[in-house]
Design a protein around this motif. Structure first.
Motif, PDB file in Angstrom:
ATOM      1  N   SER A 189      32.049  88.413  72.961  1.00 60.04           N
ATOM      2  CA  SER A 189      31.975  89.993  73.440  1.00 60.04           C
ATOM      3  C   SER A 189      32.761  90.739  72.258  1.00 60.04           C
ATOM      4  CB  SER A 189      32.935  89.966  74.610  1.00 60.04           C
ATOM      5  OG  SER A 189      34.119  89.900  74.567  1.00 60.04           O
ATOM      6  N   ILE A 190      33.175  90.169  71.179  1.00 62.20           N
ATOM      7  CA  ILE A 190      33.676  90.899  70.226  1.00 62.20           C
ATOM      8  C   ILE A 190      32.794  91.336  69.348  1.00 62.20           C
ATOM      9  CG2 ILE A 190      35.244  90.509  68.254  1.00 62.20           C
ATOM     10  CD1 ILE A 190      36.948  88.451  69.688  1.00 62.20           C
ATOM     11  N   ARG A 191      32.899  92.522  69.079  1.00 57.98           N
ATOM     12  CA  ARG A 191      31.850  93.356  68.169  1.00 57.98           C
ATOM     13  C   ARG A 191      32.525  93.777  66.888  1.00 57.98           C
ATOM     14  NH1 ARG A 191      29.075  91.049  70.320  1.00 57.98           N
ATOM     15  NH2 ARG A 191      27.514  91.180  72.142  1.00 57.98           N
ATOM     16  N   THR A 192      33.860  94.144  66.988  1.00 57.95           N
ATOM     17  CA  THR A 192      34.620  94.623  65.811  1.00 57.95           C
ATOM     18  C   THR A 192      35.778  93.809  65.667  1.00 57.95           C
ATOM     19  OG1 THR A 192      35.541  96.710  66.829  1.00 57.95           O
ATOM     20  CG2 THR A 192      33.373  96.872  65.767  1.00 57.95           C
ATOM     21  N   VAL A 193      36.289  93.566  64.401  1.00 62.40           N
ATOM     22  CA  VAL A 193      37.341  92.856  64.223  1.00 62.40           C
ATOM     23  C   VAL A 193      38.134  93.697  62.934  1.00 62.40           C
ATOM     24  CG1 VAL A 193      38.521  90.651  63.293  1.00 62.40           C
ATOM     25  CG2 VAL A 193      36.492  90.762  64.611  1.00 62.40           C
ATOM     26  N   ALA A 194      39.294  94.143  63.195  1.00 65.87           N
ATOM     27  CA  ALA A 194      40.240  94.764  62.176  1.00 65.87           C
ATOM     28  C   ALA A 194      40.882  93.540  61.314  1.00 65.87           C
ATOM     29  CB  ALA A 194      41.167  95.476  62.814  1.00 65.87           C
ATOM     30  N   ALA A 195      40.782  93.712  59.942  1.00 65.99           N
ATOM     31  CA  ALA A 195      41.454  93.028  59.034  1.00 65.99           C
ATOM     32  C   ALA A 195      41.838  93.339  57.708  1.00 65.99           C
ATOM     33  CB  ALA A 195      40.444  91.659  58.891  1.00 65.99           C
ATOM     34  N   PRO A 235      41.442  92.889  53.799  1.00 66.51           N
ATOM     35  CA  PRO A 235      40.547  92.160  52.799  1.00 66.51           C
ATOM     36  C   PRO A 235      41.031  90.822  52.530  1.00 66.51           C
ATOM     37  CG  PRO A 235      40.630  94.497  52.262  1.00 66.51           C
ATOM     38  CD  PRO A 235      41.765  94.359  53.170  1.00 66.51           C
ATOM     39  N   GLN A 236      42.338  90.696  52.301  1.00 64.80           N
ATOM     40  CA  GLN A 236      42.596  89.253  52.012  1.00 64.80           C
ATOM     41  C   GLN A 236      42.626  88.297  53.060  1.00 64.80           C
ATOM     42  OE1 GLN A 236      46.401  89.556  49.922  1.00 64.80           O
ATOM     43  NE2 GLN A 236      45.666  90.303  48.066  1.00 64.80           N
ATOM     44  N   ALA A 237      42.797  88.965  54.200  1.00 61.87           N
ATOM     45  CA  ALA A 237      42.918  88.314  55.613  1.00 61.87           C
ATOM     46  C   ALA A 237      41.483  87.512  56.037  1.00 61.87           C
ATOM     47  CB  ALA A 237      43.293  88.736  56.653  1.00 61.87           C
ATOM     48  N   SER A 238      40.502  88.643  55.642  1.00 68.73           N
ATOM     49  CA  SER A 238      38.906  88.241  56.153  1.00 68.73           C
ATOM     50  C   SER A 238      38.493  87.314  55.029  1.00 68.73           C
ATOM     51  CB  SER A 238      38.348  89.660  56.245  1.00 68.73           C
ATOM     52  OG  SER A 238      38.148  90.297  54.871  1.00 68.73           O
ATOM     53  N   ALA A 239      39.110  87.629  53.875  1.00 67.92           N
ATOM     54  CA  ALA A 239      38.407  86.461  52.661  1.00 67.92           C
ATOM     55  C   ALA A 239      39.095  85.145  53.053  1.00 67.92           C
ATOM     56  CB  ALA A 239      39.019  86.902  51.212  1.00 67.92           C
ATOM     57  N   ASP A 267      28.279  87.658  64.577  1.00 63.56           N
ATOM     58  CA  ASP A 267      27.660  89.115  64.828  1.00 63.56           C
ATOM     59  C   ASP A 267      28.806  90.123  64.554  1.00 63.56           C
ATOM     60  OD1 ASP A 267      25.264  87.803  65.125  1.00 63.56           O
ATOM     61  OD2 ASP A 267      25.587  87.418  67.532  1.00 63.56           O
ATOM     62  N   ALA A 268      29.990  89.879  64.750  1.00 68.51           N
ATOM     63  CA  ALA A 268      30.900  90.869  64.736  1.00 68.51           C
ATOM     64  C   ALA A 268      31.124  91.582  63.407  1.00 68.51           C
ATOM     65  CB  ALA A 268      32.238  90.193  65.036  1.00 68.51           C
ATOM     66  N   VAL A 269      31.473  92.865  63.185  1.00 69.28           N
ATOM     67  CA  VAL A 269      31.477  93.486  62.136  1.00 69.28           C
ATOM     68  C   VAL A 269      33.160  93.565  61.746  1.00 69.28           C
ATOM     69  CG1 VAL A 269      31.485  95.875  61.118  1.00 69.28           C
ATOM     70  CG2 VAL A 269      29.667  95.059  62.533  1.00 69.28           C
ATOM     71  N   VAL A 270      33.412  93.215  60.611  1.00 69.07           N
ATOM     72  CA  VAL A 270      34.759  93.138  59.931  1.00 69.07           C
ATOM     73  C   VAL A 270      35.340  94.617  59.293  1.00 69.07           C
ATOM     74  CG1 VAL A 270      36.323  91.979  58.461  1.00 69.07           C
ATOM     75  CG2 VAL A 270      34.857  90.898  59.505  1.00 69.07           C
ATOM     76  N   VAL A 271      36.075  95.257  59.874  1.00 66.88           N
ATOM     77  CA  VAL A 271      36.501  96.311  59.504  1.00 66.88           C
ATOM     78  C   VAL A 271      37.580  96.374  58.628  1.00 66.88           C
ATOM     79  CG1 VAL A 271      37.146  98.814  60.127  1.00 66.88           C
ATOM     80  CG2 VAL A 271      35.445  97.698  61.640  1.00 66.88           C
ATOM     81  N   ASP A 272      37.645  96.840  57.285  1.00 69.90           N
ATOM     82  CA  ASP A 272      38.889  96.589  56.368  1.00 69.90           C
ATOM     83  C   ASP A 272      39.880  97.704  56.733  1.00 69.90           C
ATOM     84  OD1 ASP A 272      37.684  94.788  54.868  1.00 69.90           O
ATOM     85  OD2 ASP A 272      37.019  96.217  53.258  1.00 69.90           O
ATOM     86  N   VAL A 273      41.097  97.288  56.924  1.00 74.49           N
ATOM     87  CA  VAL A 273      42.366  97.960  57.175  1.00 74.49           C
ATOM     88  C   VAL A 273      43.360  97.722  56.016  1.00 74.49           C
ATOM     89  CG1 VAL A 273      41.990  98.467  59.671  1.00 74.49           C
ATOM     90  CG2 VAL A 273      43.309  96.459  58.756  1.00 74.49           C
TER      91      VAL A 273
END
Length: 313
Positions: free
Chosen positions: A104-110, A112-116, A128-134
């Protein structure tokens, strides 16, 4: 740290990040005042200005490598020295306001170093989730707690502070990833050798001298000083000029390190001493045994032998 223990600490903020978690492993920092800074330069300037006794900033990550802004700050401005290093595991968790299915997760806040560092896990479990840079791991946790995003990649320290629920832990692609932090203070008396120390230096070589870098390495090698890290950064003056950051095994109070430093002073355009401090050991293994011929006693014996030769004895 020699002298009066520090009580006012500044660290790369905001609260709820790995840097704060690393700082709180130090008993003096847990008892003292901890103030987050907006950037590495701001944290170090607070120490230079006397507004803080020490600053903890990230130095390198086992996956992402050195932190360029920290290296650059160490060779500019008034000198600061590393009095301690802290190494902690980098463990990311996926967290949300409540327990929800991953599908059910559509957006993930992260950050950039964490998502990498979690890229493969995200592709496998949240394709299918969109990773949003914070801006930080703490900001990711805050945004998930506020409902701005469905979930966050954050440090474990951010979960209880934001009343989040862990959906998955240890989601980093490299299970053994660690980050090394440096505790920096204004120069002062250097602590006593522990037998398992690191000496950090920043050296500038004469770029028009053939074999200049080899000469630097030779000064260390002939004295049995192990070079555990070498990193180059451009000086910003002109293309092709660099400063080299060296981490060496040993302590400035030891004879062989002292001789090496004298040699580097002679052959380098500049040498900045960045501190001698105990090596952090994640696993409390015994320190490496001393190499025959390279102890302080061996150096003292050879010096006494040379003195006898010169005196005719």
């Amino acid at each position: 740290m020699p002298g009066t223990p520090p009580s006012r600490f500044v660290y790369l903020g905001p609260e709820g990040t790995f840097t704060e978690a690393a700082l709180r492993t130090l008993p003096a920092a847990e008892r003292g005042v901890r103030t987050p800074a907006r950037s590495v330069p701001e944290a170090l300037e607070a120490v230079r200005a006397g507004d803080a006794d020490a600053a903890l900033v990230p130095l390198e990550n086992s996956v992402g490598g050195a932190v360029p802004v920290t290296l650059d700050e160490l060779v500019t401005g008034s000198p600061l020295v590393i009095t301690r290093e802290v190494v902690i595991p980098v463990e990311f968790v996926l967290a949300a306001r409540q327990l929800i299915p991953l599908a059910s997760i559509r957006t993930v806040a992260a950050h950039p170093q964490a998502s990498a560092q979690c890229r493969n896990w995200l592709l496998a479990h949240l394709p299918d989730a969109v990773v949003v840079d914070v801006l930080s791991n703490a900001a990711a946790a805050i945004s998930a707690a506020a409902g701005e995003h469905d979930a966050a990649l954050c440090a474990p320290i951010g979960v209880p502070r934001n009343n989040l629920t862990v959906l998955a832990d240890k989601v980093a692609d490299h299970a053994d990833a660690v980050t090394r932090f440096a505790l920096l203070s204004r120069p002062g008396p250097v602590g006593e050798p522990t037998g398992d120390d690191v000496t950090s230096l920043a050296v500038s070589i004469r770029h028009d001298q053939v074999g200049a870098l080899l000469a630097v390495l030779t000064e260390l090698a002939v004295r049995g000083i192990n070079l555990s890290r070498i990193e180059s950064r451009p000086t910003g003056e002109q293309l092709g000029t660099y400063v080299f950051f060296l981490d060496c095994t040993g302590h400035v109070a030891e004879t062989r390190m002292g001789e090496a430093l004298r040699g580097l002073r002679r052959i380098c355009a500049d040498v900045r001493f960045l501190g001698s401090y105990p090596r952090h050991r994640l696993h409390r293994e015994d320190p490496p045994p001393s190499v025959p011929g390279l102890t302080d006693a061996d150096f003292a014996d050879s010096a006494a032998w040379l003195a006898r030769l010169r005196s005719g004895n």
